[in-house]
Motif scaffolding. Sequence first.
Motif, short mmCIF file in Angstrom:
data_model
loop_
_atom_site.label_atom_id
_atom_site.label_comp_id
_atom_site.label_asym_id
_atom_site.label_seq_id
_atom_site.Cartn_x
_atom_site.Cartn_y
_atom_site.Cartn_z
N THR A 188 0.86 -1.18 0.00
CA THR A 188 0.00 0.00 0.00
C THR A 188 0.91 1.23 0.00
OG1 THR A 188 -1.79 -1.12 1.18
CG2 THR A 188 -1.76 1.29 1.24
N ILE A 189 0.68 2.11 -0.96
CA ILE A 189 1.53 3.29 -1.13
C ILE A 189 0.78 4.51 -0.62
CG2 ILE A 189 2.75 4.71 -2.83
CD1 ILE A 189 2.95 2.23 -4.57
N GLY A 190 1.46 5.33 0.20
CA GLY A 190 0.86 6.53 0.76
C GLY A 190 0.32 6.28 2.15
N PRO A 191 -0.25 7.32 2.75
CA PRO A 191 -0.51 8.65 2.18
C PRO A 191 0.73 9.55 2.17
CG PRO A 191 -1.31 8.57 4.41
CD PRO A 191 -0.79 7.19 4.12
N PHE A 192 0.69 10.60 1.31
CA PHE A 192 1.76 11.59 1.22
C PHE A 192 1.20 12.98 1.52
CE2 PHE A 192 2.89 8.19 -1.83
CZ PHE A 192 4.10 7.78 -1.27
N ASN A 193 2.10 13.90 1.91
CA ASN A 193 1.68 15.27 2.25
C ASN A 193 1.42 16.12 1.00
OD1 ASN A 193 1.89 14.79 5.02
ND2 ASN A 193 4.10 15.28 5.02
N GLY A 194 1.81 15.65 -0.14
CA GLY A 194 1.57 16.38 -1.39
C GLY A 194 1.37 15.42 -2.54
N HIS A 195 0.99 15.97 -3.69
CA HIS A 195 0.84 15.13 -4.88
C HIS A 195 2.17 14.48 -5.20
CE1 HIS A 195 -3.07 16.61 -5.05
NE2 HIS A 195 -3.17 16.98 -6.34
N THR A 196 2.15 13.15 -5.46
CA THR A 196 3.38 12.40 -5.68
C THR A 196 3.27 11.59 -6.97
OG1 THR A 196 3.72 12.21 -3.28
CG2 THR A 196 4.95 10.70 -4.70
N ALA A 197 4.30 11.70 -7.80
CA ALA A 197 4.30 10.96 -9.06
C ALA A 197 4.42 9.47 -8.79
CB ALA A 197 5.46 11.43 -9.94
N LEU A 198 3.55 8.70 -9.45
CA LEU A 198 3.59 7.25 -9.32
C LEU A 198 4.52 6.65 -10.38
CD1 LEU A 198 -0.20 6.50 -8.72
CD2 LEU A 198 1.66 6.31 -7.05
N VAL A 199 5.33 5.70 -9.95
CA VAL A 199 6.24 5.02 -10.88
C VAL A 199 5.74 3.59 -11.06
CG1 VAL A 199 8.59 4.32 -11.34
CG2 VAL A 199 8.15 6.45 -10.11
N PHE A 200 5.17 3.35 -12.23
CA PHE A 200 4.67 2.01 -12.55
C PHE A 200 5.86 1.21 -13.10
CE2 PHE A 200 1.16 4.89 -12.54
CZ PHE A 200 0.10 4.18 -11.98
N THR A 204 11.02 6.78 -13.95
CA THR A 204 10.39 8.01 -13.47
C THR A 204 8.88 7.95 -13.53
OG1 THR A 204 10.47 9.01 -15.68
CG2 THR A 204 12.38 9.36 -14.24
N GLY A 205 8.32 7.01 -14.32
CA GLY A 205 6.88 6.94 -14.49
C GLY A 205 6.34 7.97 -15.47
N VAL A 206 7.23 8.58 -16.25
CA VAL A 206 6.84 9.67 -17.16
C VAL A 206 6.82 9.16 -18.60
CG1 VAL A 206 7.44 11.95 -18.04
CG2 VAL A 206 7.76 11.42 -15.60
N PHE A 207 5.74 9.50 -19.31
CA PHE A 207 5.63 9.24 -20.74
C PHE A 207 5.96 10.53 -21.49
CE2 PHE A 207 3.19 9.65 -24.63
CZ PHE A 207 3.48 8.47 -25.30
N THR A 208 6.82 10.42 -22.53
CA THR A 208 7.21 11.58 -23.33
C THR A 208 6.82 11.36 -24.78
OG1 THR A 208 9.10 11.99 -21.87
CG2 THR A 208 9.11 13.09 -24.00
N ALA A 209 6.04 12.29 -25.34
CA ALA A 209 5.58 12.17 -26.72
C ALA A 209 6.73 12.42 -27.69
CB ALA A 209 4.45 13.15 -26.99
N ALA A 210 6.89 11.53 -28.66
CA ALA A 210 7.95 11.69 -29.66
C ALA A 210 7.50 12.53 -30.84
CB ALA A 210 8.41 10.32 -30.16
N VAL A 211 6.21 12.48 -31.18
CA VAL A 211 5.68 13.23 -32.31
C VAL A 211 4.37 13.89 -31.90
CG1 VAL A 211 6.74 11.76 -34.05
CG2 VAL A 211 4.47 11.20 -33.19
N VAL A 233 1.08 10.01 -13.93
CA VAL A 233 -0.02 9.89 -12.97
C VAL A 233 0.49 10.27 -11.58
CG1 VAL A 233 -1.67 8.32 -11.89
CG2 VAL A 233 -1.15 8.09 -14.33
N HIS A 234 -0.22 11.18 -10.92
CA HIS A 234 0.14 11.61 -9.57
C HIS A 234 -0.88 11.09 -8.56
CE1 HIS A 234 2.88 15.30 -10.60
NE2 HIS A 234 3.28 14.17 -11.15
N GLN A 235 -0.37 10.58 -7.47
CA GLN A 235 -1.23 10.17 -6.37
C GLN A 235 -1.66 11.40 -5.59
OE1 GLN A 235 0.43 7.07 -3.95
NE2 GLN A 235 -1.10 7.26 -2.33
N TRP A 236 -2.98 11.42 -5.26
CA TRP A 236 -3.55 12.60 -4.59
C TRP A 236 -3.05 12.66 -3.15
CZ3 TRP A 236 -6.26 15.77 -7.72
CH2 TRP A 236 -6.88 16.91 -7.14
N THR A 237 -2.97 13.90 -2.66
CA THR A 237 -2.52 14.13 -1.28
C THR A 237 -3.41 13.40 -0.29
OG1 THR A 237 -1.71 16.31 -1.92
CG2 THR A 237 -2.03 15.90 0.44
N GLY A 238 -2.80 12.70 0.71
CA GLY A 238 -3.53 12.07 1.80
C GLY A 238 -4.28 10.82 1.42
#
Length: 246
Positions: free
Chosen positions: A128-140, A155-162, A220-225
């Motif tokens: 179980t991940i969280g809770p966090f005090n702020g929005h936190t990026a999820l790493v799948f 990093t869990g970040v998708f970057t568009a190539a085109v 995708v960011h996990q919501w605070t709390g």
Amino acid sequence: MGITVVCLLLLVCSVSTEHSNTGTDVETTAQQISYQQPCLQDVHAALKELTASLAEQKVEMRLLQRENEAQVAKLQEVRAELEKQKTEMQSQKFELDGQKTETDKLKQQLHAGQVAFSASLLSDGEATIGPFNGHTALVFKNVVTNIGSAYDPNTGVFTAAVRGVYHFEWHIGVDSSNTAAVLVKNTNHIFTAYEHQTAGYGASSQSASLLLEAGDTVCVHQWTGTKIHDNQNHHSTFSGHLLFTL
């Protein structure tokens, strides 16, 4: 040749004249003239022959000059034709280079157009991940598909190539708690998946189609709390693919 003949004739005439002067004083002036007349006729004939030769040479020079001018004109035509062919070849080369560049561009776009990924939050186990005090990026981290390598599992970040329209889906699980996860384009919140589960296990899902420019990021960011649960069944996932380029 003509000049030499004239000189020889003048020399003969001079000798003849001198010979007449050494004769007796009783020779008359008419006899002296009789010696000079053949000499003058020979000089006249030589001059006439020389004049004709010069005229003939002048005609030949004119012919040679015309031939030279014709050859120069022909060389200029050949040079102009070569320059034209050179220009056409350069134009064809430029066109071929442009076609090659366009082909390479299309190949790159075609390759970049093959984009699809899907990943779950955990590779194995349960957490179980969280809770966090702020929005936190999820790493799948558990990547099952990543065609085009646009998704970064570190990093869990998708970057568009085109530039194009992309479709994303995310699913989150929760066990007896509140859960929420928001899709973020660059720094903008798009849609949020939310679930309030007072007891037992629950889940929430959401999706969105986005117009992205090359270099735009989505995560995708996990919501605070809130809390997010995942286990070996991989309930919490993040997926996306390119629909079409623009």
